[in-house]
Enzyme design. Structure first.
Site, PDB file in Angstrom:
ATOM      1  N   GLU A 164      -3.628 -72.342  16.690  1.00 51.11           N
ATOM      2  CA  GLU A 164      -3.848 -73.483  15.815  1.00 51.11           C
ATOM      3  C   GLU A 164      -4.321 -74.657  16.672  1.00 51.11           C
ATOM      4  O   GLU A 164      -3.684 -74.990  17.668  1.00 51.11           O
ATOM      5  CB  GLU A 164      -2.563 -73.855  15.077  1.00 51.11           C
ATOM      6  CG  GLU A 164      -2.008 -72.735  14.208  1.00 51.11           C
ATOM      7  CD  GLU A 164      -1.061 -71.784  14.924  1.00 51.11           C
ATOM      8  OE1 GLU A 164      -0.475 -72.161  15.959  1.00 51.11           O
ATOM      9  OE2 GLU A 164      -0.917 -70.646  14.462  1.00 51.11           O
ATOM     10  N   LYS A 195      -2.919 -76.861  26.981  1.00 53.30           N
ATOM     11  CA  LYS A 195      -3.385 -77.266  28.317  1.00 53.30           C
ATOM     12  C   LYS A 195      -3.594 -78.776  28.355  1.00 53.30           C
ATOM     13  O   LYS A 195      -4.089 -79.370  27.405  1.00 53.30           O
ATOM     14  CB  LYS A 195      -4.688 -76.548  28.670  1.00 53.30           C
ATOM     15  CG  LYS A 195      -4.478 -75.062  28.913  1.00 53.30           C
ATOM     16  CD  LYS A 195      -5.721 -74.372  29.371  1.00 53.30           C
ATOM     17  CE  LYS A 195      -6.129 -74.728  30.773  1.00 53.30           C
ATOM     18  NZ  LYS A 195      -5.202 -74.339  31.836  1.00 53.30           N
ATOM     19  N   SER A 196      -3.271 -79.379  29.492  1.00 52.37           N
ATOM     20  CA  SER A 196      -3.389 -80.832  29.624  1.00 52.37           C
ATOM     21  C   SER A 196      -4.837 -81.304  29.508  1.00 52.37           C
ATOM     22  O   SER A 196      -5.095 -82.406  29.021  1.00 52.37           O
ATOM     23  CB  SER A 196      -2.777 -81.308  30.940  1.00 52.37           C
ATOM     24  OG  SER A 196      -3.443 -80.734  32.042  1.00 52.37           O
ATOM     25  N   THR A 197      -5.790 -80.473  29.911  1.00 53.07           N
ATOM     26  CA  THR A 197      -7.210 -80.851  29.802  1.00 53.07           C
ATOM     27  C   THR A 197      -7.558 -81.194  28.358  1.00 53.07           C
ATOM     28  O   THR A 197      -8.222 -82.199  28.091  1.00 53.07           O
ATOM     29  CB  THR A 197      -8.111 -79.706  30.306  1.00 53.07           C
ATOM     30  OG1 THR A 197      -7.749 -79.411  31.653  1.00 53.07           O
ATOM     31  CG2 THR A 197      -9.580 -80.070  30.233  1.00 53.07           C
ATOM     32  N   TYR A 198      -7.120 -80.364  27.421  1.00 54.53           N
ATOM     33  CA  TYR A 198      -7.372 -80.638  26.005  1.00 54.53           C
ATOM     34  C   TYR A 198      -6.450 -81.733  25.473  1.00 54.53           C
ATOM     35  O   TYR A 198      -6.888 -82.611  24.724  1.00 54.53           O
ATOM     36  CB  TYR A 198      -7.225 -79.368  25.173  1.00 54.53           C
ATOM     37  CG  TYR A 198      -8.455 -78.494  25.204  1.00 54.53           C
ATOM     38  CD1 TYR A 198      -9.687 -78.982  24.785  1.00 54.53           C
ATOM     39  CD2 TYR A 198      -8.393 -77.182  25.634  1.00 54.53           C
ATOM     40  CE1 TYR A 198     -10.824 -78.193  24.806  1.00 54.53           C
ATOM     41  CE2 TYR A 198      -9.529 -76.375  25.657  1.00 54.53           C
ATOM     42  CZ  TYR A 198     -10.738 -76.885  25.237  1.00 54.53           C
ATOM     43  OH  TYR A 198     -11.864 -76.100  25.257  1.00 54.53           O
ATOM     44  N   ALA A 199      -5.173 -81.699  25.828  1.00 51.39           N
ATOM     45  CA  ALA A 199      -4.219 -82.693  25.324  1.00 51.39           C
ATOM     46  C   ALA A 199      -4.658 -84.112  25.674  1.00 51.39           C
ATOM     47  O   ALA A 199      -4.528 -85.026  24.860  1.00 51.39           O
ATOM     48  CB  ALA A 199      -2.831 -82.412  25.884  1.00 51.39           C
ATOM     49  N   GLN A 224      -1.866 -57.793  14.715  1.00 53.03           N
ATOM     50  CA  GLN A 224      -2.970 -58.600  14.178  1.00 53.03           C
ATOM     51  C   GLN A 224      -4.187 -58.565  15.089  1.00 53.03           C
ATOM     52  O   GLN A 224      -4.075 -58.524  16.304  1.00 53.03           O
ATOM     53  CB  GLN A 224      -2.525 -60.032  13.896  1.00 53.03           C
ATOM     54  CG  GLN A 224      -2.200 -60.871  15.093  1.00 53.03           C
ATOM     55  CD  GLN A 224      -1.643 -62.246  14.709  1.00 53.03           C
ATOM     56  OE1 GLN A 224      -1.394 -62.551  13.546  1.00 53.03           O
ATOM     57  NE2 GLN A 224      -1.451 -63.093  15.695  1.00 53.03           N
ATOM     58  N   TYR A 227      10.864 -57.875  16.976  1.00 51.19           N
ATOM     59  CA  TYR A 227       9.847 -58.182  15.960  1.00 51.19           C
ATOM     60  C   TYR A 227       9.283 -56.889  15.369  1.00 51.19           C
ATOM     61  O   TYR A 227       9.115 -56.768  14.157  1.00 51.19           O
ATOM     62  CB  TYR A 227       8.743 -59.018  16.614  1.00 51.19           C
ATOM     63  CG  TYR A 227       7.755 -59.616  15.644  1.00 51.19           C
ATOM     64  CD1 TYR A 227       8.079 -60.739  14.900  1.00 51.19           C
ATOM     65  CD2 TYR A 227       6.493 -59.063  15.482  1.00 51.19           C
ATOM     66  CE1 TYR A 227       7.177 -61.304  14.018  1.00 51.19           C
ATOM     67  CE2 TYR A 227       5.580 -59.622  14.601  1.00 51.19           C
ATOM     68  CZ  TYR A 227       5.930 -60.740  13.873  1.00 51.19           C
ATOM     69  OH  TYR A 227       5.032 -61.286  12.993  1.00 51.19           O
ATOM     70  N   GLN A 278      -1.271 -72.307  27.907  1.00 52.13           N
ATOM     71  CA  GLN A 278      -0.534 -71.522  28.899  1.00 52.13           C
ATOM     72  C   GLN A 278       0.671 -70.866  28.250  1.00 52.13           C
ATOM     73  O   GLN A 278       1.384 -71.485  27.464  1.00 52.13           O
ATOM     74  CB  GLN A 278      -0.061 -72.383  30.067  1.00 52.13           C
ATOM     75  CG  GLN A 278       0.627 -71.535  31.140  1.00 52.13           C
ATOM     76  CD  GLN A 278       1.095 -72.332  32.325  1.00 52.13           C
ATOM     77  OE1 GLN A 278       1.982 -73.166  32.193  1.00 52.13           O
ATOM     78  NE2 GLN A 278       0.512 -72.062  33.484  1.00 52.13           N
TER      79      GLN A 278
END
Length: 188
Positions: free
Chosen positions: A135, A109-113, A178, A168, A154
């Site tokens: 990660e 997300k751009s908020t974190y980036a 998992q 898979y 996203q």
């Protein structure tokens, strides 16, 4: 291969359990947004984090030592402090059941980036099922907050022109089913 719109994501989630729990609209007031968007779905990070520390001098993906991590529960505080230049794992609140003809790609997300926090998730392969291990890297020289139970990335869905021969699930993917944070595995 076509990018799937909100109506398809909603139908697949409500009728086929592709995303659970599923939020039918974008929630964004006073939180980092999550839920259904025009051509994707904003996933939430849970409250459990695994911070990589320096107890050992080496990270070996073929022989991973869980003692290289410290488990942190952020459920009470509502956030996790990711130290400067540090790395952590987390998992989604949402559980995914991917269709056999669909691949999903996850983007930060751009908020974190814009705060120097980079999120990486590998593709969700056809017929993958499980929670997603996330990660998270803090690329800045300052500690950073990561908010539990709020948006983190996203997911966009790409439907193939034809169904793959082997999914898979068919090949016994090592992360199939998992639950929680899953550390690196090598099949032996």
């Amino acid at each position: 291969m076509g990018l799937k719109a909100d109506s398809w994501i909603k139908k697949m989630s409500l009728e086929h359990g592709m995303i659970s729990p599923f939020c039918e609209k974008q929630i964004g007031k006073d939180v980092i947004s999550y839920g259904l968007s025009s051509y994707g779905y904003d996933i939430r990070v849970g409250s459990e984090f695994m911070l990589f520390d320096n107890k050992n001098a080496l990270i070996d993906p073929k022989n991973f030592d869980p003692n290289n991590t410290t488990k942190i529960d952020a459920s009470k505080e509502g956030f996790f402090i990711l130290p400067a230049n540090a790395f952590a794992l987390a998992h989604t609140i949402e559980y995914f059941k991917m269709p056999k003809d669909t691949l999903a790609i996850c983007l930060g997300k751009s908020t974190y980036a814009r705060c120097g926090i980079i999120v990486n998730v590998t593709p969700f392969e056809p017929e993958f099922e499980g929670y997603i291990t996330i990660e998270i890297s803090n690329t800045t020289n300052l500690p950073a907050k990561v908010y539990a139970n709020e948006g983190i990335a996203q997911v966009v869905f790409l439907q193939g022109d034809e169904v793959c021969e082997q999914s898979y699930k068919d090949r016994g993917g090592k992360y199939q089913g998992q639950v929680g944070i899953t550390l690196p595995k090598i099949l032996k």
